[in-house]
Enzyme design. Structure first.
Site, PDB file in Angstrom:
ATOM      1  CD  GLU A  60       5.925  -2.409  -9.517  1.00 47.78           C
ATOM      2  OE1 GLU A  60       5.265  -3.428  -9.551  1.00 47.78           O
ATOM      3  OE2 GLU A  60       7.127  -2.371  -9.171  1.00 47.78           O
TER       4      GLU A  60
ATOM      5  CG  HIS B 118      -3.679  -8.424 -35.829  1.00 46.32           C
ATOM      6  ND1 HIS B 118      -2.382  -8.363 -35.408  1.00 46.32           N
ATOM      7  CD2 HIS B 118      -4.072  -9.708 -35.589  1.00 46.32           C
ATOM      8  CE1 HIS B 118      -2.009  -9.534 -34.924  1.00 46.32           C
ATOM      9  NE2 HIS B 118      -3.024 -10.374 -35.020  1.00 46.32           N
TER      10      HIS B 118
ATOM     11  N   GLY C 188       0.819  -1.209   0.000  1.00 45.04           N
ATOM     12  CA  GLY C 188       0.000   0.000   0.000  1.00 45.04           C
ATOM     13  C   GLY C 188       0.848   1.251   0.000  1.00 45.04           C
TER      14      GLY C 188
END
Lengths: 390, 265
Positions: free
Chosen positions: A368, A343, A126
């Site tokens: 992060e 694609h 946390g």
């Protein structure tokens, strides 16, 4: 003649095993879990059974002790198939298990590590708060010692693995006083899920990592015993920095593995899809895209493996892990962007796995430590004049 | 229970293997090698048996030095010990010489209650080695086993189900015995990281011809009454035909064609 690019047989076996697991057990359910925003206890526990949790933890504490490179390769292989499961693994290891294993006392390790390494329980870290993201030191959550208990108040946000049914403990970074220089003194405290005053609410409607668990945490006069302090009082900030150094390696591995997965999908499609009477991969414009992807991925892998090698050899790796995290997430961005381009319209559809890669990639530029923060870390470590934040 | 599993390293089934037109041999340069898929079921069954009845699982393979990889894989899955039978004298063995050599290794291990093999290897597809080993060892053979109903190691007896064409046959046999297994028997486990680490540390002895109680003239190419004269690809099959149109019309066309082909009479 010391430089050696061969992976030993053990690492090759790890890659093979995790690849088989990801292809056989994750790939068939990944799209549905993502669509439903469903966290899978079953897959998490399977990763535990296979020993993927606790790769840097001693066998005595329930880990597999294979070292960082084995861990990074395993994370890479999971991310090649699905970012969400890789997130569960990477956060569980780097942010949950690592701080307890590294800074915890023997009693804390014995209490938590065996179940965490078995994948039966998850620990979370946390750190981020609504108003403390890149400025992680600006935490508002406080912990005040009242005789023998810490009284915690505040909130945390975007905390991976913190609110699932098997989330068992949160390592909470809280302000525990003032330092002599006037800045906040931070400490990490272990708060078990279910402690009165601690509410963990699952966050929904995510664009990315939809089948990983993300929680918003609230602490309202939450009391835990004094002994739940991790390490010493006031060490929280350093513990956090050290934890994130290792965490960056696993986030980088997610970028590398994701890029590999997106590239392979592009290559396959470039063979299968025909336009103007020939496979689209035979057009130079597309062949060059594939060549660039492949080259980018090789660069990313070399940098990440080098940073990991430094970690395994107990050398400083702060700068290298920041570079690897930055490069791997940016290369994933380039590769998946071109993979969707190859694609065409199908790349925009959920039934094509590349669509999930495209969304999941974006987290890696942000989580992060954002790409900007990585550049600050690198700049500080190469001797630029002044401080890039100052 | 002392269990021996015989495994073989084969070219990856996913690889596109070319045949050298000059020598009729398979061109295997750069082709990945894997554990024969049926042998993974054999390893799994041995491990399950050990988990239920106790004992130890030994794994053997005959092959070149790199065949040690399949033994490491078996150790990583949980086997206790592995042995590599490797000697230039073993090279070029047909199924007779191979099963002779393997049976001698099983004799050397000694005290074996159960030998488990895959039903066949996916490269040669002969399905001969398992039964031949049983013949050499003079023990009963239980082939195409799809389920082990029960094992009584005290009384030395085993009951299995054999998958036959059109039915299942239950067979009771005395132990020691040899069984070959089909893929329906179980779901082979993946090795865990701990297993992989343990396997990497386990020493795998290499047994050469002099380590085994063998008659040297029965080994390898010299001991093989059969040899591969020629290898060729099967003729390319003609593509199928797709009938199009309204269903009643297509059905009558189909029936005509089946009658022409004498499938229907």
């Amino acid at each position: 003649m010391a430089l050696d690019f061969d992976l030993d047989e053990e690492l090759e076996s790890i890659r093979k095993m995790v690849r088989t697991f990801a292809e056989k057990e994750i790939a068939p359910v990944a799209e549905e879990l993502d669509e439903k925003e469903e966290f899978s206890i079953k897959l998490t526990q399977r990763m535990g059974e296979l020993g993927l949790f606790g790769p840097f933890v001693s066998e005595e504490h329930g880990g597999s002790d294979i070292g960082y490179l084995g861990y990074i390769i395993a994370t890479e292989e999971i991310a090649r198939i699905d970012g969400s499961q890789a997130a569960t693994l990477a956060a569980g290891n780097s942010l949950g298990i690592y701080p307890i294993y590294t800074f915890g006392n023997e009693e804390q390790k014995r209490e938590w590590l065996p179940d965490l390494c078995a994948g039966k329980k998850l620990a979370s870290f946390g750190l981020t708060e609504p108003n403390a993201g890149s400025d992680a030191g600006a935490s508002k959550t406080t912990a005040v010692l009242d005789k023998d208990t810490w009284v915690i108040n505040g909130s945390k946000i975007f905390i991976t693995n913190s609110s699932s049914e098997i989330s068992a403990i949160c390592i909470v970074q809280a302000v525990t006083g003032k330092r002599p220089d006037g800045r906040n003194e931070l400490s990490c405290i272990l708060v078990p899920n279910g402690t009165p005053g601690f509410t963990a609410k699952t966050m929904h409607k995510k664009m990315v990592w939809r089948s990983s668990n993300t929680g918003e945490l609230f602490f309202n006069d939450c009391r835990v015993p004094k002994e739940n302090l991790l390490g010493k009082q006031g060490e929280g900030f350093h513990q956090m920095l050290q934890t994130l150094d290792g965490g960056r390696l696993s986030i980088a591995a997610m970028g590398l593995g994701g890029a590999q997965g997106a590239y392979e999908l592009a290559m396959k499609y470039a063979h299968e899809r025909e336009q103007f009477g020939r496979p689209i991969g035979s057009f130079q414009v597309n062949a060059f895209k594939l060549a660039d992807m492949y080259t980018d991925i090789e660069m990313a892998r070399l940098l990440l493996y080098k940073a990991t090698w430094l970690a395994d050899n107990k050398r400083p790796f702060t700068k290298e892990s920041a570079m690897a995290k930055l490069v791997c997430s940016e290369i994933y961005h380039r590769v998946v962007n071109q993979s969707v381009q190859l694609h065409g319209g199908y790349g925009l559809m959920k039934e094509y796995a590349v669509e999930r890669h495209y969304r999941n990639q974006k987290l890696l530029d942000i989580g992060e430590g954002t790409s900007e923060v990585q550049r600050i870390v690198i700049a500080r470590n190469i001797g630029v004049p002044g401080d890039p934040l100052g | 229970m002392k269990i021996v599993v015989c495994v073989k390293q084969v070219p990856d089934t996913a690889a596109d293997i070319k045949i050298d037109p000059e020598t009729s041999t398979l061109m295997l340069d750069g082709v990945e090698h894997i554990t024969n898929p049926f042998d993974e079921f054999a390893i799994e069954e041995a491990l399950l048996t050990r988990e239920k009845h106790g004992g130890e699982v030994h794994v053997i393979t005959m092959g070149p030095p790199q065949a040690v990889d399949v033994l490491r894989n078996a150790l990583a899955m949980g086997a206790d010990q592995a042995y590599l039978l490797c000697d230039t004298a073993f090279a070029g063995a047909d199924t007779l010489a191979t099963s002779y050599t393997l049976s001698k290794a099983i004799e050397k291990i000694g005290g074996v209650d159960l030998v488990v093999c895959g039903k066949q290897a996916v490269d040669g597809d002969t399905a001969q080695v398992g039964p031949s080993i049983a013949t050499y060892l003079k023990i009963p053979q239980l082939t195409y086993v799809s389920k082990v109903r029960e094992i009584d190691s005290e009384k030395g007896r085993i009951v299995v189900e054999r998958m036959l064409e059109g039915g299942i046959q239950a067979v009771e046999s005395s132990l020691p015995a040899l069984m070959t297994v089909v893929k329906d028997i179980n779901e082979p486990r993946l090795p865990s990281l701990l297993g992989i680490r343990k396997a990497a540390k386990t020493e795998i002895p290499t047994w050469t011809a002099v380590d085994l109680p063998v008659d040297q003239s029965r080994l390898g190419l010299d001991g093989s009454p059969t040899w591969v004269a020629r290898v060729s690809r099967p003729e390319q099959r003609r593509g199928g035909e797709i009938l199009q149109g309204e269903i009643p019309e297509v059905v009558s066309q189909l029936v005509d064609k089946l009658l022409d082909a004498k499938v229907l009479k």
